[in-house]
Design a protein around this motif. Structure first.
Motif, PDB file in Angstrom:
ATOM      1  N   MET A  81       0.828  -1.207   0.000  1.00 28.07           N
ATOM      2  CA  MET A  81       0.000   0.000   0.000  1.00 28.07           C
ATOM      3  C   MET A  81       0.860   1.254   0.000  1.00 28.07           C
ATOM      4  O   MET A  81       0.605   2.207  -0.751  1.00 28.07           O
ATOM      5  N   LEU A  82       1.899   1.256   0.834  1.00 29.78           N
ATOM      6  CA  LEU A  82       2.763   2.434   0.953  1.00 29.78           C
ATOM      7  C   LEU A  82       3.598   2.651  -0.297  1.00 29.78           C
ATOM      8  O   LEU A  82       3.617   3.743  -0.877  1.00 29.78           O
ATOM      9  N   VAL A  83       4.292   1.598  -0.731  1.00 25.77           N
ATOM     10  CA  VAL A  83       5.224   1.741  -1.851  1.00 25.77           C
ATOM     11  C   VAL A  83       4.486   2.010  -3.154  1.00 25.77           C
ATOM     12  O   VAL A  83       4.919   2.837  -3.964  1.00 25.77           O
ATOM     13  N   SER A  84       3.370   1.321  -3.377  1.00 28.48           N
ATOM     14  CA  SER A  84       2.635   1.549  -4.626  1.00 28.48           C
ATOM     15  C   SER A  84       2.123   2.983  -4.703  1.00 28.48           C
ATOM     16  O   SER A  84       2.097   3.577  -5.793  1.00 28.48           O
ATOM     17  N   THR A  85       1.731   3.544  -3.558  1.00 29.98           N
ATOM     18  CA  THR A  85       1.297   4.948  -3.544  1.00 29.98           C
ATOM     19  C   THR A  85       2.459   5.880  -3.843  1.00 29.98           C
ATOM     20  O   THR A  85       2.328   6.824  -4.630  1.00 29.98           O
ATOM     21  N   ASP A  86       3.609   5.621  -3.213  1.00 27.28           N
ATOM     22  CA  ASP A  86       4.786   6.461  -3.455  1.00 27.28           C
ATOM     23  C   ASP A  86       5.219   6.404  -4.917  1.00 27.28           C
ATOM     24  O   ASP A  86       5.545   7.426  -5.530  1.00 27.28           O
ATOM     25  N   ILE A  87       5.229   5.195  -5.479  1.00 31.95           N
ATOM     26  CA  ILE A  87       5.630   5.050  -6.878  1.00 31.95           C
ATOM     27  C   ILE A  87       4.660   5.781  -7.791  1.00 31.95           C
ATOM     28  O   ILE A  87       5.061   6.429  -8.768  1.00 31.95           O
ATOM     29  N   ALA A  88       3.378   5.691  -7.467  1.00 35.13           N
ATOM     30  CA  ALA A  88       2.376   6.361  -8.304  1.00 35.13           C
ATOM     31  C   ALA A  88       2.583   7.872  -8.308  1.00 35.13           C
ATOM     32  O   ALA A  88       2.546   8.513  -9.365  1.00 35.13           O
ATOM     33  N   PHE A  89       2.807   8.452  -7.135  1.00 40.16           N
ATOM     34  CA  PHE A  89       2.953   9.899  -7.063  1.00 40.16           C
ATOM     35  C   PHE A  89       4.276  10.380  -7.659  1.00 40.16           C
ATOM     36  O   PHE A  89       4.328  11.429  -8.291  1.00 40.16           O
ATOM     37  N   ARG A  90       5.333   9.591  -7.458  1.00 41.44           N
ATOM     38  CA  ARG A  90       6.621  10.005  -8.014  1.00 41.44           C
ATOM     39  C   ARG A  90       6.706   9.721  -9.508  1.00 41.44           C
ATOM     40  O   ARG A  90       7.357  10.447 -10.251  1.00 41.44           O
ATOM     41  N   GLY A  91       6.059   8.639  -9.944  1.00 39.07           N
ATOM     42  CA  GLY A  91       6.092   8.296 -11.359  1.00 39.07           C
ATOM     43  C   GLY A  91       4.981   8.931 -12.159  1.00 39.07           C
ATOM     44  O   GLY A  91       4.883   8.716 -13.364  1.00 39.07           O
ATOM     45  N   ARG A  92       4.107   9.707 -11.466  1.00 39.58           N
ATOM     46  CA  ARG A  92       2.977  10.383 -12.114  1.00 39.58           C
ATOM     47  C   ARG A  92       2.092   9.393 -12.879  1.00 39.58           C
ATOM     48  O   ARG A  92       1.723   9.607 -14.026  1.00 39.58           O
ATOM     49  N   ILE A  93       1.786   8.265 -12.221  1.00 40.16           N
ATOM     50  CA  ILE A  93       0.882   7.280 -12.796  1.00 40.16           C
ATOM     51  C   ILE A  93      -0.296   7.092 -11.849  1.00 40.16           C
ATOM     52  O   ILE A  93      -0.201   7.442 -10.665  1.00 40.16           O
ATOM     53  N   PRO A  94      -1.434   6.573 -12.313  1.00 40.70           N
ATOM     54  CA  PRO A  94      -2.591   6.398 -11.425  1.00 40.70           C
ATOM     55  C   PRO A  94      -2.283   5.469 -10.261  1.00 40.70           C
ATOM     56  O   PRO A  94      -1.673   4.408 -10.440  1.00 40.70           O
TER      57      PRO A  94
END
Length: 316
Positions: free
Chosen positions: A148-161
């Protein structure tokens, strides 16, 4: 638990969830990070395969764990209490120490807890089987929170949904759990099922977990998800770069002051004396800064400051 208690607990869940959400209303919100992430540098296929295998092992062990505790009707309740206590202790430690790297804190128990739980079931199957089962559950729950944490961080940093990154991770793990559960049912109802076969399955599971933890899904892989790309140096002063990062990261005035001191290499005790605030307050500010900027250590913060300064210059 008794049915009236179970009904009451289920009824209270929405109320408790609402209370937790309300209590977190002032917590820093994740926004598109000032520090970009090239998602193509992430070994997505390898990590997903590791998550799938771990989840298969989870489903498999949960399918056969009942054979270790036959006759104990409170086995699962005790296992869940143990797992909940362990997760509560981990959460409390993160809150007390203001750990800036929640991802690493959640990753550390995953493989060791699952391996220790399976080994404990094999060594003492008739004594306290809920201990082994509880450790396995704790490890998998830590993995879920990590995702939950990492997927959210990756989404915000990678600008993906967020739904894309989180959905793929959860779909992979749930598919693995389903496969493991189906395989476990097949073994349990097969005519060749024996205690020796159960032992062999557990040993193979331990071996696979050890290999994954040492070679394919390591702490270095988790750290790599938060690596900040290096930027070319600019002529901006350190204060200007910090101001640019603070503005883009929506840091408070006090967090901005702490950011400048961190950028200058100052220690937490020095910042306490400089700003006349308590050490716990400084650690809280540091944790918020790391979280808002999407970094996990001092080096990542310095890279973020360099990257932020370049980003503002490019926009100017």
């Amino acid at each position: 638990m008794p049915q009236p208690v179970a009904v009451m607990a289920t009824t209270l869940l929405p109320i408790i969830s609402t209370a937790v959400l309300y209590a977190c209303r002032h917590e820093p919100r994740r926004e598109p990070s000032v520090v970009p992430l090239d998602v193509h540098t992430i070994p997505v296929a390898r990590l997903l395969v590791c998550l799938f295998i771990i989840s298969v092992i989870w489903g498999l062990t949960q399918g056969i764990v009942g054979t270790f505790a036959e006759g104990d009707e409170f086995h699962m309740a005790k296992s869940l209490l143990l797992a909940g206590g362990g997760i509560g202790a981990i959460t409390l430690s993160m809150a007390v120490t203001s750990s800036p790297s929640e991802a690493l804190t959640l990753y550390k128990p995953v493989i060791p807890a699952m391996v220790a739980g399976i080994v404990l079931l094999l060594l003492q199957p008739a004594v306290y089987p809920f201990l082994g089962s509880g450790l396995i559950i704790m490890g998998v729950y830590c993995l879920d929170m990590l995702l939950m944490l990492v997927s959210t961080d990756i989404a915000f940093r990678g600008r993906i949904p967020v739904a894309l990154s989180f959905g793929v991770a959860i779909l992979t793990t749930r598919a693995g759990t389903l496969v493991g559960s189906v395989v476990a049912d097949g073994f349990l109802f097969a005519p060749f099922w024996t205690a020796q076969l159960r032992t062999d399955i557990c040993l193979v599971a331990v071996l696979l977990l050890a290999i994954i933890g040492m070679l394919f899904f390591t702490m270095a892989d988790v750290q790599r998800l938060y690596v900040t790309p290096r930027a070319q140096r600019t002529d901006e002063s350190l204060e200007q770069k910090c101001a640019a990062v603070a503005a883009m990261g929506h840091l408070t005035n006090r967090e901005s002051e702490v950011l400048v001191l961190l950028a200058r290499g100052r220690s937490v005790p020095y910042i306490c004396d400089e700003l006349s605030i308590a050490q716990g307050t400084v650690k809280h500010h540091v944790s918020n800064i790391y979280r808002k900027l999407g970094v996990y250590d001092r080096q990542g913060l310095l890279d973020a400051i360099e990257q932020g300064g370049v980003g503002r210059s490019a926009l100017a």
